[in-house]
Design an enzyme around this catalytic site. Structure first.
Site, PDB file in Angstrom:
ATOM      1  N   GLU A 235     -14.650   3.759  49.927  1.00 51.45           N
ATOM      2  CA  GLU A 235     -15.273   4.923  50.547  1.00 51.45           C
ATOM      3  C   GLU A 235     -14.156   5.913  50.831  1.00 51.45           C
ATOM      4  O   GLU A 235     -13.370   5.720  51.753  1.00 51.45           O
ATOM      5  CB  GLU A 235     -15.991   4.538  51.843  1.00 51.45           C
ATOM      6  CG  GLU A 235     -17.193   3.642  51.632  1.00 51.45           C
ATOM      7  CD  GLU A 235     -17.952   3.393  52.921  1.00 51.45           C
ATOM      8  OE1 GLU A 235     -18.078   4.336  53.734  1.00 51.45           O
ATOM      9  OE2 GLU A 235     -18.402   2.264  53.122  1.00 51.45           O
ATOM     10  N   CYS A 269     -15.270  12.631  56.505  1.00 50.60           N
ATOM     11  CA  CYS A 269     -15.339  12.658  55.048  1.00 50.60           C
ATOM     12  C   CYS A 269     -16.530  13.453  54.563  1.00 50.60           C
ATOM     13  O   CYS A 269     -16.535  13.966  53.446  1.00 50.60           O
ATOM     14  CB  CYS A 269     -15.369  11.235  54.488  1.00 50.60           C
ATOM     15  SG  CYS A 269     -16.726  10.231  55.132  1.00 50.60           S
TER      16      CYS A 269
END
Length: 468
Positions: A235, A269
């Site tokens: 991720e 993110c």
């Protein structure tokens, strides 16, 4: 006194040391891996899914009861204003409970087609010892994404946090122990040496790796595992675009975009990193964004009055300002009002929200992940131009389209290259949807019923009845 190297956590608020931990080194690898292997074997034999569900349920209840008291530590270690920190922990608990809710269905045996004289099915077996390497910016949420499904699937875990938030996995381990978790099923290591982590990943006995962090860090983890046949879940970063169509409620959209771009000082993110606005409303939208930003307060994160605190480190602040300077030198213009001088005076890590116009894709701020409270806004002439620019990136985590026309918004979203596409929302991982990155934003997925897949392997049972 320990002779081991020491990792020191520096407060982003004061630049003073707040925590030290003995650093995990190469000599520690055999003992930790062996303990994890033994604990996994015992855990698998002694705890069926129902027992694991009860354990995780109790641990989440304990964690929720501690949310308010844990908020101070989170603010101190990563700088987010204190009024938002308990919510992260409570949201992590809600995510964990969702994974609990779907775990029986996600982990059940899958029958094969019926055939007389045969019983056939697929079983989802745990992998073994899972190494979880995770970031500091939403540490409870990120850790829950892997820890809960991996533990429910029956794995043992080795948790490696960012040195910036060392207490987070220790807190999780404490509540799991209080809930009855056997020794060594979950272990915590503190390590800041990439070479040591590479050696750990390459060690037989580590059955899987999940990494949340930068693209560079993810590539290093992948490289370390390249000579082994183990799953590596990644991720990674995002450079998430938003497109504002001409039909929006401008005031509402401006408020949403600013929140999606600068909450947590833009250190997410999936925060909005670049904004494209239709030329018909561009000037009005920019003016509204400036008005919204004026109402934000940059300041001491412990006061309860600040919307924004410091970014995580001096190095991060320097990188953010480097992106801004690159844009300004290339022709961009800053519209940030001078209302943040008091906040900026608190220290180098207190980075003001920055609104940039006259930007284009020759600038770092539009092409790279800035990871700070920066809102670059580019004018576009059409939906097609907006989508083309949104896709002009080697990252593809999330993207958002803002419009009154949901049908058109959905059609445009279908053309956007990202793991999650929003219409009239942003910066929100839903626990019932798979969290996954396209392009260099990652591989594999967490959350949803698919979030269990990277923590299991399939084992087929093919049984033939013998005639009596």
């Amino acid at each position: 006194m320990s002779s081991k190297p020491v990792l020191t956590t520096i407060s982003p608020i004061t630049q003073k040391a707040i925590h030290t931990r003995d650093e995990f080194g190469p000599d520690d690898i055999p003992a930790v891996v062996e303990a994890s292997k033994k604990a996994f074997a015992s855990f698998k034999a002694s705890y069926n899914l129902e027992a694991r569900q009860k354990l995780v349920t109790k641990a989440l209840d304990i964690l929720e009861s501690k949310a308010e008291s844990l908020a101070h530590d989170l603010t101190e270690q990563m700088g987010r204003p204190i009024q938002y920190c308990a919510k992260e922990i409570k949201t992590a608990v809600l995510r964990g409970r969702y994974m609990l809710k779907v775990s029986s269905e996600a982990l059940k045996d899958i029958p094969g087609d019926e055939e007389a004289g045969f019983t056939r099915y697929i079983r989802k077996e745990p992998l073994g010892s899972v190494l979880v390497i995770f970031a500091w910016n939403y540490p409870y949420l990120i850790l829950v994404n892997s820890l809960v499904p991996a533990l429910l699937a029956g794995n043992a875990l080795i948790l490696k946090p960012s040195p910036q938030t060392p207490t987070v996995p220790e807190t999780f381990l404490s509540v799991l122990k209080e809930a009855g978790l056997p020794d060594d099923v979950v272990q915590v290591i503190h390590c800041g040496n990439p070479d040591t982590l590479s050696k750990l990943i390459a060690t037989p006995g580590i059955s899987s790796v999940t990494f949340t962090g930068s693209v560079v860090g993810g590539l290093a983890a992948q490289q370390a595992a390249s000579k082994r046949i183990i799953p590596v879940g990644l991720e990674l970063g995002g450079n998430d675009p938003a497109y504002i169509r001409s039909d929006v409620d401008i005031k509402w959209a401006a408020e949403e975009i600013v929140d999606g771009a600068v909450f947590n000082s833009g250190q997410s993110c999936c925060s909005i990193e670049r904004v494209y606005v239709h030329q018909d409303i561009y000037d009005k939208f920019v003016d509204e964004v400036v008005g919204v930003v004026k109402n934000y307060k940059l300041g001491d994160p412990f006061t309860g009055a600040s919307h924004l605190g410091p970014v995580i480190s001096v190095k991060s602040a320097q990188n953010i300002r480097k992106h801004i300077d690159d844009a300004l030198k290339s022709g961009a213009k800053s519209l940030t009002p001078d209302v943040f001088q008091e906040g900026e005076a608190l220290g180098e890590t207190f980075v003001r929200p920055e609104i940039l116009v006259n930007v284009d894709h020759n600038m770092q701020v539009m092409k790279e992940e800035t990871f700070g409270p920066v809102i670059p806004i580019q004018k576009v002439s059409s939906d097609q131009e907006a989508v083309q620019l949104m896709n002009d990136s080697d990252l593809g985590l999330t993207a958002s389209i803002w419009t009154r026309d949901i049908t058109t918004g959905e059609k445009l979203a279908d053309s956007v290259e990202a793991g999650t596409v929003f219409v009239n929302r942003a910066d929100y991982p839903s626990p019932d949807l798979a969290w996954t990155g396209w392009k260099n934003s990652g591989r594999g997925q967490t959350l949803s019923r698919f979030g269990f897949d990277q923590f299991v392997r399939l084992k087929n049972f093919h049984l033939k009845q013998v005639p009596s």
